[in-house]
Design a protein around this motif. Structure first.
Motif, PDB file in Angstrom:
ATOM      1  N   CYS A 169      18.478  32.617  41.283  1.00 26.45           N
ATOM      2  CA  CYS A 169      18.460  32.829  42.728  1.00 26.45           C
ATOM      3  C   CYS A 169      17.034  33.037  43.227  1.00 26.45           C
ATOM      4  O   CYS A 169      16.628  32.483  44.260  1.00 26.45           O
ATOM      5  N   TRP A 170      16.266  33.834  42.503  1.00 21.17           N
ATOM      6  CA  TRP A 170      14.866  34.024  42.882  1.00 21.17           C
ATOM      7  C   TRP A 170      14.105  32.698  42.869  1.00 21.17           C
ATOM      8  O   TRP A 170      13.378  32.373  43.806  1.00 21.17           O
ATOM      9  N   ASP A 171      14.270  31.936  41.788  1.00 24.06           N
ATOM     10  CA  ASP A 171      13.539  30.678  41.663  1.00 24.06           C
ATOM     11  C   ASP A 171      13.962  29.661  42.712  1.00 24.06           C
ATOM     12  O   ASP A 171      13.172  28.797  43.098  1.00 24.06           O
ATOM     13  N   SER A 172      15.199  29.740  43.177  1.00 25.48           N
ATOM     14  CA  SER A 172      15.671  28.775  44.167  1.00 25.48           C
ATOM     15  C   SER A 172      15.082  29.015  45.546  1.00 25.48           C
ATOM     16  O   SER A 172      14.979  28.091  46.353  1.00 25.48           O
ATOM     17  N   GLY A 173      14.728  30.274  45.833  1.00 24.50           N
ATOM     18  CA  GLY A 173      14.224  30.604  47.160  1.00 24.50           C
ATOM     19  C   GLY A 173      15.298  30.609  48.229  1.00 24.50           C
ATOM     20  O   GLY A 173      14.978  30.569  49.422  1.00 24.50           O
ATOM     21  N   ALA A 174      16.556  30.680  47.847  1.00 25.99           N
ATOM     22  CA  ALA A 174      17.652  30.661  48.824  1.00 25.99           C
ATOM     23  C   ALA A 174      17.486  31.783  49.843  1.00 25.99           C
ATOM     24  O   ALA A 174      17.158  32.920  49.497  1.00 25.99           O
ATOM     25  N   ALA A 175      17.727  31.445  51.105  1.00 23.38           N
ATOM     26  CA  ALA A 175      17.518  32.392  52.204  1.00 23.38           C
ATOM     27  C   ALA A 175      18.658  32.257  53.208  1.00 23.38           C
ATOM     28  O   ALA A 175      19.436  31.295  53.161  1.00 23.38           O
ATOM     29  N   PRO A 176      18.789  33.214  54.129  1.00 24.20           N
ATOM     30  CA  PRO A 176      19.874  33.156  55.105  1.00 24.20           C
ATOM     31  C   PRO A 176      19.929  31.812  55.828  1.00 24.20           C
ATOM     32  O   PRO A 176      18.910  31.275  56.255  1.00 24.20           O
ATOM     33  N   GLY A 177      21.137  31.287  55.935  1.00 24.10           N
ATOM     34  CA  GLY A 177      21.355  30.031  56.643  1.00 24.10           C
ATOM     35  C   GLY A 177      21.260  28.787  55.799  1.00 24.10           C
ATOM     36  O   GLY A 177      21.615  27.692  56.258  1.00 24.10           O
ATOM     37  N   ASP A 178      20.795  28.878  54.552  1.00 32.32           N
ATOM     38  CA  ASP A 178      20.642  27.693  53.708  1.00 32.32           C
ATOM     39  C   ASP A 178      21.993  27.110  53.312  1.00 32.32           C
ATOM     40  O   ASP A 178      22.972  27.833  53.100  1.00 32.32           O
ATOM     41  N   ARG A 179      21.996  25.782  53.161  1.00 26.90           N
ATOM     42  CA  ARG A 179      23.139  25.071  52.595  1.00 26.90           C
ATOM     43  C   ARG A 179      22.822  24.817  51.128  1.00 26.90           C
ATOM     44  O   ARG A 179      21.833  24.138  50.813  1.00 26.90           O
ATOM     45  N   VAL A 180      23.648  25.344  50.250  1.00 22.33           N
ATOM     46  CA  VAL A 180      23.340  25.358  48.817  1.00 22.33           C
ATOM     47  C   VAL A 180      24.471  24.701  48.041  1.00 22.33           C
ATOM     48  O   VAL A 180      25.653  24.943  48.308  1.00 22.33           O
ATOM     49  N   LEU A 181      24.094  23.883  47.064  1.00 18.27           N
ATOM     50  CA  LEU A 181      25.042  23.276  46.141  1.00 18.27           C
ATOM     51  C   LEU A 181      24.742  23.783  44.742  1.00 18.27           C
ATOM     52  O   LEU A 181      23.600  23.723  44.279  1.00 18.27           O
ATOM     53  N   VAL A 182      25.756  24.283  44.042  1.00 23.95           N
ATOM     54  CA  VAL A 182      25.635  24.703  42.649  1.00 23.95           C
ATOM     55  C   VAL A 182      26.504  23.767  41.820  1.00 23.95           C
ATOM     56  O   VAL A 182      27.723  23.706  42.020  1.00 23.95           O
ATOM     57  N   VAL A 183      25.867  23.029  40.912  1.00 25.32           N
ATOM     58  CA  VAL A 183      26.580  22.064  40.076  1.00 25.32           C
ATOM     59  C   VAL A 183      26.809  22.692  38.704  1.00 25.32           C
ATOM     60  O   VAL A 183      25.851  23.057  38.016  1.00 25.32           O
ATOM     61  N   GLY A 184      28.063  22.804  38.308  1.00 28.00           N
ATOM     62  CA  GLY A 184      28.413  23.420  37.031  1.00 28.00           C
ATOM     63  C   GLY A 184      29.097  24.752  37.261  1.00 28.00           C
ATOM     64  O   GLY A 184      28.434  25.737  37.607  1.00 28.00           O
TER      65      GLY A 184
END
Length: 328
Positions: free
Chosen positions: A137-152
């Motif tokens: 999560c830290w490495d992804s830089g995900a922040a409020p409002g982001d659209r995120v896809l997790v594969v697996g």
């Protein structure tokens, strides 16, 4: 207790229990009576198959490991136990430590981290997985409002998706080629999609499928200037990608993530102990994750029952070894 039984990988697809002498307790150490130990399915499957690359034999050593890759080797890093000997103020504590599967162990007291109140031992077996998820999560830089896809939709994928889902305003979709994973994803409140139905124009895509096709799905779904994080470990297996489509025109960033190092922006302030304690606090506050640790097997039966659960195509999420011989 002068001896212990430990689980060894002895040949491709083969395991055995061995008896070994425990070292005498010295200052700064505690002796643990094991309660349970989580199996990190991805990494331990590669170890069982003998697929740790020779160039990474030193890097992939874990605390308490004995033997050498490829075989025979004693490996694992998610042991939960009770302190049965050591400093008086540590006696009786239930702790997590990075140590191979073993019914009794002597470890540095600093590495035996007490479980926070309210965290059951079985769920604590996910601590190493949650540390990996936190780093991702830290490495992804995900922040409020982001659209995120997790594969697996393995254990780490489920944990990552759950952490990102809890960021205000984010939209997260969990993808897997196995439609049966929809049940566990939706039980945890995570939207699920097969690869052909994943959303497009994603801000952040994270691949945890340990497959080139999964990484391709992440790349193909990523929007302009998006970040794709590769968190899988392939061992000595090669993988291929098609980078002739939108990869360059969309100026995608492909970034690796690995739990052995803290992200540069946190390393000046965070220690590995602080990250581990944070992972355990996150587990304590998510009782729904007990769903992931329901596949338990007695430690004495591990040589026969664990290899099939780590074989290619097996659908196990996170097998947990329990130690009834110690009174757990």
């Amino acid at each position: 207790m002068d001896t212990a039984r430990s689980l060894w990988t002895t040949a491709p697809g083969q395991m055995a229990l061995r008896t070994e002498d425990l070292p005498a307790l010295s200052d700064g150490q505690v002796r643990l009576r094991a309660l349970c130990s989580g199996v990190s399915r991805g990494t331990e499957a590669l170890v069982l198959a003998g697929d740790v690359p020779e160039t990474l034999h030193a890097t992939m050593r874990c605390p308490g490991q004995a033997g050498d890759f490829p075989f025979p080797v004693k490996y694992g890093y998610a042991l939960v136990g009770e302190v049965e000997d050591g400093p008086f103020d540590r006696l009786g504590q239930t702790v997590f430590t990075l140590h191979p599967h073993q019914d009794h162990a002597v470890v540095p007291a600093s590495m035996a981290v007490p479980l926070p109140e309210g965290l059951p031992p079985l769920r604590a077996g996910l601590t190493a997985n949650m540390e990996t998820a936190l780093n991702l999560c830290w490495d992804s830089g995900a922040a409020p409002g982001d659209r995120v896809l997790v594969v697996g939709a393995g254990v780490v994928g489920l944990l990552v998706a759950g952490l990102i889902r809890d960021i205000p305003g984010t939209s997260v979709v969990l993808c897997d080629i196995n439609p049966a994973r929809r049940t566990v994803a939706e039980a945890l409140g995570l939207p699920f999609a097969l690869p052909e139905a994943v959303p497009q124009d994603i801000d952040i895509a994270i691949n945890l499928s340990a497959s080139g096709s999964g990484l391709q799905t992440a790349l193909d779904a990523a929007g302009q200037e998006a970040t794709v994080v590769e968190g899988s470990w392939y061992g000595s297996r090669a993988t291929s990608l098609h980078l002739g489509g939108g990869f360059h025109p969309r100026r995608l960033t492909l970034k690796s993530s690995q739990v052995g190092h803290l992200p540069p922006g946190r390393a000046p302030r965070w220690s590995f102990t602080r990250r581990l304690q944070t992972a355990m606090a996150l587990l304590r506050d998510r009782p729904a994750l007990d769903l992931l640790v329901r596949q338990t097997l007695p430690f004495a039966q591990a040589p026969e029952r664990l290899p099939p659960l780590l074989a290619p195509g097996a659908d196990a999420l996170c097998p947990v070894l329990i130690y009834p011989e110690t009174g757990a």
